[in-house]
Design a protein around this motif. Sequence first.
Motif, mmCIF file in Angstrom:
data_model
loop_
_atom_site.group_PDB
_atom_site.id
_atom_site.type_symbol
_atom_site.label_atom_id
_atom_site.label_comp_id
_atom_site.label_asym_id
_atom_site.label_seq_id
_atom_site.Cartn_x
_atom_site.Cartn_y
_atom_site.Cartn_z
ATOM 1 N N ALA A 250 0.906 -1.384 0.041
ATOM 2 C CA ALA A 250 0.037 -0.413 0.016
ATOM 3 C C ALA A 250 1.355 1.448 -0.229
ATOM 4 O O ALA A 250 0.678 2.279 -1.031
ATOM 5 C CB ALA A 250 -0.701 0.004 1.398
ATOM 6 N N LEU A 251 2.160 1.424 0.466
ATOM 7 C CA LEU A 251 2.735 2.673 0.669
ATOM 8 C C LEU A 251 3.972 2.717 -0.087
ATOM 9 O O LEU A 251 3.727 3.849 -1.310
ATOM 10 C CB LEU A 251 4.379 2.384 1.692
ATOM 11 C CG LEU A 251 5.027 3.168 2.130
ATOM 12 C CD1 LEU A 251 4.641 4.888 2.827
ATOM 13 C CD2 LEU A 251 6.421 3.025 2.950
ATOM 14 N N LEU A 252 3.998 2.008 -1.581
ATOM 15 C CA LEU A 252 4.096 2.370 -2.506
ATOM 16 C C LEU A 252 3.215 2.008 -3.570
ATOM 17 O O LEU A 252 3.518 2.712 -4.863
ATOM 18 C CB LEU A 252 5.441 0.426 -2.712
ATOM 19 C CG LEU A 252 6.405 -0.228 -2.015
ATOM 20 C CD1 LEU A 252 7.014 -1.702 -2.880
ATOM 21 C CD2 LEU A 252 7.576 1.345 -2.005
ATOM 22 N N GLN A 253 2.747 1.282 -3.672
ATOM 23 C CA GLN A 253 1.401 1.972 -4.380
ATOM 24 C C GLN A 253 1.303 3.435 -4.552
ATOM 25 O O GLN A 253 0.614 4.455 -4.828
ATOM 26 C CB GLN A 253 -0.139 1.323 -4.303
ATOM 27 C CG GLN A 253 0.219 0.212 -5.136
ATOM 28 C CD GLN A 253 -0.885 -1.316 -5.075
ATOM 29 O OE1 GLN A 253 -1.900 -0.849 -4.209
ATOM 30 N NE2 GLN A 253 -1.023 -2.341 -5.266
ATOM 31 N N TYR A 254 1.204 4.147 -3.209
ATOM 32 C CA TYR A 254 0.609 5.272 -2.688
ATOM 33 C C TYR A 254 1.262 6.445 -4.060
ATOM 34 O O TYR A 254 1.071 7.806 -3.239
ATOM 35 C CB TYR A 254 0.299 5.436 -1.097
ATOM 36 C CG TYR A 254 -0.052 7.220 -0.666
ATOM 37 C CD1 TYR A 254 -1.010 7.233 -0.399
ATOM 38 C CD2 TYR A 254 0.998 7.754 -0.214
ATOM 39 C CE1 TYR A 254 -1.448 8.519 -0.604
ATOM 40 C CE2 TYR A 254 0.535 9.007 0.072
ATOM 41 C CZ TYR A 254 -0.518 9.149 0.573
ATOM 42 O OH TYR A 254 -1.188 10.379 1.070
ATOM 43 N N HIS A 255 2.885 5.663 -3.939
ATOM 44 C CA HIS A 255 3.847 6.497 -4.208
ATOM 45 C C HIS A 255 3.655 6.853 -6.368
ATOM 46 O O HIS A 255 4.157 7.365 -6.708
ATOM 47 C CB HIS A 255 5.070 6.108 -4.602
ATOM 48 C CG HIS A 255 5.862 6.420 -3.224
ATOM 49 N ND1 HIS A 255 5.666 5.912 -2.020
ATOM 50 C CD2 HIS A 255 6.656 7.820 -2.222
ATOM 51 C CE1 HIS A 255 5.938 6.328 -0.436
ATOM 52 N NE2 HIS A 255 6.217 7.759 -1.486
ATOM 53 N N ALA A 256 2.198 6.684 -6.823
ATOM 54 C CA ALA A 256 2.147 6.407 -7.778
ATOM 55 C C ALA A 256 0.361 6.852 -8.449
ATOM 56 O O ALA A 256 -0.315 6.379 -7.156
ATOM 57 C CB ALA A 256 2.650 4.825 -8.520
ATOM 58 N N LEU A 257 0.372 7.552 -9.246
ATOM 59 C CA LEU A 257 -0.895 7.535 -9.664
ATOM 60 C C LEU A 257 -1.651 7.212 -11.154
ATOM 61 O O LEU A 257 -0.140 7.241 -11.897
ATOM 62 C CB LEU A 257 -1.003 9.485 -10.466
ATOM 63 C CG LEU A 257 -0.128 10.054 -8.611
ATOM 64 C CD1 LEU A 257 -0.786 11.658 -9.610
ATOM 65 C CD2 LEU A 257 -1.476 10.162 -7.448
ATOM 66 N N ASN A 258 -3.296 6.684 -11.142
ATOM 67 C CA ASN A 258 -2.911 6.128 -12.732
ATOM 68 C C ASN A 258 -3.548 7.115 -13.381
ATOM 69 O O ASN A 258 -3.776 8.405 -13.520
ATOM 70 C CB ASN A 258 -3.961 5.211 -12.180
ATOM 71 C CG ASN A 258 -4.568 4.363 -12.038
ATOM 72 O OD1 ASN A 258 -3.350 3.718 -12.369
ATOM 73 N ND2 ASN A 258 -4.944 3.717 -11.271
ATOM 74 N N GLY A 259 -2.728 7.319 -14.967
ATOM 75 C CA GLY A 259 -2.904 8.457 -15.406
ATOM 76 C C GLY A 259 -1.569 8.831 -16.073
ATOM 77 O O GLY A 259 -0.334 9.327 -14.940
ATOM 78 N N TYR A 260 -1.515 9.620 -16.440
ATOM 79 C CA TYR A 260 -0.384 10.336 -17.152
ATOM 80 C C TYR A 260 -0.658 11.913 -16.678
ATOM 81 O O TYR A 260 -1.035 12.712 -16.802
ATOM 82 C CB TYR A 260 0.503 10.335 -18.687
ATOM 83 C CG TYR A 260 1.359 11.364 -19.287
ATOM 84 C CD1 TYR A 260 2.443 11.356 -18.423
ATOM 85 C CD2 TYR A 260 0.845 12.474 -20.018
ATOM 86 C CE1 TYR A 260 3.174 12.258 -19.356
ATOM 87 C CE2 TYR A 260 1.573 13.627 -20.575
ATOM 88 C CZ TYR A 260 3.084 13.316 -19.818
ATOM 89 O OH TYR A 260 4.156 14.029 -20.775
ATOM 90 N N ASN A 261 0.807 12.390 -15.122
ATOM 91 C CA ASN A 261 0.699 13.860 -15.075
ATOM 92 C C ASN A 261 1.900 14.286 -14.413
ATOM 93 O O ASN A 261 2.599 14.435 -14.243
ATOM 94 C CB ASN A 261 -0.038 13.641 -13.526
ATOM 95 C CG ASN A 261 -1.825 13.284 -13.828
ATOM 96 O OD1 ASN A 261 -2.249 13.984 -13.944
ATOM 97 N ND2 ASN A 261 -1.533 11.656 -13.478
ATOM 98 N N PRO A 262 2.467 14.989 -16.264
ATOM 99 C CA PRO A 262 3.503 15.354 -16.551
ATOM 100 C C PRO A 262 3.608 16.939 -15.064
ATOM 101 O O PRO A 262 2.383 17.496 -14.723
ATOM 102 C CB PRO A 262 3.467 16.393 -17.503
ATOM 103 C CG PRO A 262 2.462 15.924 -18.213
ATOM 104 C CD PRO A 262 0.957 15.019 -17.526
ATOM 105 N N LYS A 263 4.570 17.887 -14.658
ATOM 106 C CA LYS A 263 4.544 19.223 -14.052
ATOM 107 C C LYS A 263 3.062 19.900 -14.252
ATOM 108 O O LYS A 263 2.936 20.135 -13.367
ATOM 109 C CB LYS A 263 5.443 19.272 -13.931
ATOM 110 C CG LYS A 263 5.896 19.921 -12.751
ATOM 111 C CD LYS A 263 7.217 20.856 -12.400
ATOM 112 C CE LYS A 263 6.897 21.078 -11.234
ATOM 113 N NZ LYS A 263 9.393 21.744 -11.188
#
Length: 426
Positions: A250-263
Amino acid sequence: MTSLRFRFLFLFLTLSVLAVTVTAHNITDILKDFPEYSQFNSYLTQTKLADEINTRTTITVLVLNNGAMSDLVAKHPLSVIKNALSLHVLLDFYDPTKLHQISKGTTLSTTLYQTTGNAPGQLGFVNITDLKGGKVGFGSAAPGSKLDSSYSKSIKQIAYNISVLEIDQPIIAPGILTAPAPTASDVNITALLVKAGCKTFAGLLVTSGVMKTYESAIAKGLTVFAPSDEAFKAPSVPDLSKLTNAEVVALLQYHALNGYNPKGALKTTKGPISTLATNGAGKFDLSVTTAGDEVTLHTGIGPSRVAGTVLDSTPLAIFTVDSVLLPTELFGEKAPSPAPAGEPVASPSPSPDVASPSPSPVSEAPSPLSASPPAPPAETPGGGDSPSDAPSDSGDVTSPSKAAVHVNGAAFFAVVVTVACSVLLS
């Protein structure tokens, strides 16, 4: 006297709101009333370049009509199209008048492509030259490049904020269309993270099996926030060896988002955003704040700054962050465990067992700058001939119904505060 003070206070608040809002622009809204630029506008949205354009000031967008866009979009993948269109966004303000008043008749302008870190030499700069007869040419600043594109007409300007101009042909930098576009199967996330100084994070992803989750998500878009090795050494980081296997996942999945989100997309995010660990309303969310070009993530326990860009290539964005993201669901004082208890995992090793990772085809990119860096010196084309007189651009000026007034928000706000305070204290 009291009534007068209230009137001035109301005026002060109204003008304060005006000072903040008049500086905003939205490139998608500007182009939506022009069907001849529908393809260009659509690809600004698909590549998320529209978000980057909308978060910057002092910018010029060189748009292409549907005919000029056809060949570009028909033959190339989205990541290549994004690089090509990034070369059409200048980090400076050019209206028709300024185009014909360029010092010595020629200049180099920095583009969004230069800020990606993937543009060696002068590939991220555009040459703008005022040619004889009033024609203005555009081309890559790379040595040997030609001025294949010409200024056609003005679409809209918000003074010193954004200018939108039409050019007749795409600006093509050498190699920008032939560079191989990485696919999901080509990208070695582990190698990229190790190279970026996130070896501990990479090791956790591999040993927990979450790396496979990341890799399977790339095709539909993925954004990763990778804590640096130093971030895992911070005193605020709890003992991860006390977490169960499910909690580490869960901690590692918390460090990623579904979808491409540039800055640029992150800077326009409003409200909480879901992560790969989200399993219900309000669970494992992040929020984002910005200050200039700086982006900060908030977990509810502590902030973490987006420190750098490891990879920005549609559909994958990988950033380094300077703190481990600690969700309240795992580390809050009264937070319940997100999963049944299991066997604890060993404390993460700072050196994952990664055997000679293949080098990434994409170089590490620096964080984009909010202002244009100085352009490199360039020789004046035409042997120093003075620029031609500027033709009348009356046909290019935006009609009054579509015109916009730009006010420097900070300066205007300061003046309003000074006047209002003087009146209230009198």
